[in-house]
Design a protein around this motif. Structure first.
Motif, mmCIF file in Angstrom:
data_model
loop_
_atom_site.group_PDB
_atom_site.id
_atom_site.type_symbol
_atom_site.label_atom_id
_atom_site.label_comp_id
_atom_site.label_asym_id
_atom_site.label_seq_id
_atom_site.Cartn_x
_atom_site.Cartn_y
_atom_site.Cartn_z
ATOM 1 N N ALA A 27 0.734 -1.321 0.067
ATOM 2 C CA ALA A 27 -0.012 -0.041 0.065
ATOM 3 C C ALA A 27 0.912 1.208 0.131
ATOM 4 O O ALA A 27 0.624 2.147 0.605
ATOM 5 N N TRP A 28 1.874 1.367 -0.954
ATOM 6 C CA TRP A 28 2.867 2.366 -0.937
ATOM 7 C C TRP A 28 2.320 3.762 -1.340
ATOM 8 O O TRP A 28 3.001 4.601 -0.874
ATOM 9 N N LYS A 29 0.991 3.820 -1.744
ATOM 10 C CA LYS A 29 0.537 4.992 -2.020
ATOM 11 C C LYS A 29 0.246 5.816 -0.674
ATOM 12 O O LYS A 29 0.223 7.008 -0.528
ATOM 13 N N GLN A 30 -0.034 4.854 0.481
ATOM 14 C CA GLN A 30 -0.491 5.670 1.705
ATOM 15 C C GLN A 30 0.759 5.914 2.537
ATOM 16 O O GLN A 30 0.744 6.348 3.721
ATOM 17 N N TRP A 31 2.134 5.786 2.119
ATOM 18 C CA TRP A 31 3.184 6.019 2.708
ATOM 19 C C TRP A 31 3.620 7.432 3.042
ATOM 20 O O TRP A 31 3.306 8.140 2.132
ATOM 21 N N THR A 32 4.197 7.740 3.975
ATOM 22 C CA THR A 32 4.590 9.086 4.196
ATOM 23 C C THR A 32 6.023 9.342 3.561
ATOM 24 O O THR A 32 6.762 8.289 3.014
ATOM 25 N N ASN A 33 6.435 10.587 3.295
ATOM 26 C CA ASN A 33 7.915 10.805 2.594
ATOM 27 C C ASN A 33 8.987 10.246 3.389
ATOM 28 O O ASN A 33 9.633 9.804 2.648
ATOM 29 N N GLY A 34 8.777 10.004 4.534
ATOM 30 C CA GLY A 34 9.770 9.602 5.371
ATOM 31 C C GLY A 34 10.044 8.059 5.039
ATOM 32 O O GLY A 34 11.146 7.478 4.988
ATOM 33 N N GLN A 35 8.858 7.441 5.023
ATOM 34 C CA GLN A 35 8.717 5.811 4.361
ATOM 35 C C GLN A 35 9.363 5.667 3.286
ATOM 36 O O GLN A 35 9.826 4.728 3.092
ATOM 37 N N ARG A 36 8.887 6.482 2.421
ATOM 38 C CA ARG A 36 9.716 6.589 1.098
ATOM 39 C C ARG A 36 11.111 6.474 0.828
ATOM 40 O O ARG A 36 11.506 5.707 0.076
ATOM 41 N N VAL A 37 11.626 7.394 1.756
ATOM 42 C CA VAL A 37 13.198 7.647 1.601
ATOM 43 C C VAL A 37 13.529 6.244 2.160
ATOM 44 O O VAL A 37 14.474 5.852 1.563
ATOM 45 N N GLY A 38 13.050 5.775 3.269
ATOM 46 C CA GLY A 38 13.716 4.618 3.927
ATOM 47 C C GLY A 38 13.700 3.491 2.920
ATOM 48 O O GLY A 38 14.420 2.763 2.915
ATOM 49 N N ALA A 39 12.362 3.288 2.033
ATOM 50 C CA ALA A 39 12.274 2.076 1.114
ATOM 51 C C ALA A 39 13.399 2.400 0.165
ATOM 52 O O ALA A 39 13.799 1.246 -0.458
ATOM 53 N N LEU A 40 13.743 3.659 -0.424
ATOM 54 C CA LEU A 40 14.811 3.778 -1.358
ATOM 55 C C LEU A 40 15.833 3.123 -1.008
ATOM 56 O O LEU A 40 16.876 2.718 -1.608
ATOM 57 N N VAL A 41 16.299 3.557 0.486
ATOM 58 C CA VAL A 41 17.659 3.051 1.023
ATOM 59 C C VAL A 41 17.559 1.556 1.101
ATOM 60 O O VAL A 41 18.493 0.978 0.721
ATOM 61 N N CYS A 42 16.530 1.117 1.343
ATOM 62 C CA CYS A 42 16.474 -0.377 1.663
ATOM 63 C C CYS A 42 16.306 -0.901 0.026
ATOM 64 O O CYS A 42 17.388 -2.034 0.054
ATOM 65 N N ALA A 43 15.901 -0.457 -0.865
ATOM 66 C CA ALA A 43 16.097 -0.826 -2.238
ATOM 67 C C ALA A 43 17.610 -0.894 -2.618
ATOM 68 O O ALA A 43 17.915 -1.809 -3.377
ATOM 69 N N ALA A 44 18.028 -0.114 -2.227
ATOM 70 C CA ALA A 44 19.710 0.293 -2.509
ATOM 71 C C ALA A 44 20.505 -0.853 -1.915
ATOM 72 O O ALA A 44 21.331 -1.495 -2.349
ATOM 73 N N VAL A 45 20.181 -1.062 -0.558
ATOM 74 C CA VAL A 45 20.921 -2.336 0.088
ATOM 75 C C VAL A 45 20.521 -3.522 -0.462
ATOM 76 O O VAL A 45 21.415 -4.317 -0.739
ATOM 77 N N ILE A 46 19.264 -3.736 -1.004
ATOM 78 C CA ILE A 46 18.799 -5.307 -1.797
ATOM 79 C C ILE A 46 19.940 -5.164 -2.994
ATOM 80 O O ILE A 46 20.302 -6.196 -3.258
ATOM 81 N N VAL A 47 19.855 -4.145 -3.701
ATOM 82 C CA VAL A 47 20.372 -4.359 -4.932
ATOM 83 C C VAL A 47 21.900 -4.386 -4.699
ATOM 84 O O VAL A 47 22.612 -5.290 -5.457
#
Length: 54
Positions: A27-47
């Motif tokens: 349900a990423w459309k309901q995320w806050t900006n902080g959650q989106r930034v955190g998700a981007l960081v986690c995606a970079a870690v996964i890559v």
């Protein structure tokens, strides 16, 4: 050794993503900006984990 490190980094990335999304991973459309930034960081870690694992 790098393969093991890759798996560890990958696992940490997924755990981080689950923690950031607080159970609303799809349900990423309901995320806050902080959650989106955190998700981007986690995606970079996964890559990075996939790169180390290769």
């Amino acid at each position: 050794m790098m393969k093991v490190l890759g798996w560890i980094v990958l696992a940490l990335g997924w755990i981080g993503l689950a923690a950031v999304s607080r159970g609303k991973m799809f349900a990423w459309k309901q995320w806050t900006n902080g959650q989106r930034v955190g998700a981007l960081v986690c995606a970079a870690v996964i890559v990075t984990g996939f790169a180390l694992k290769a």
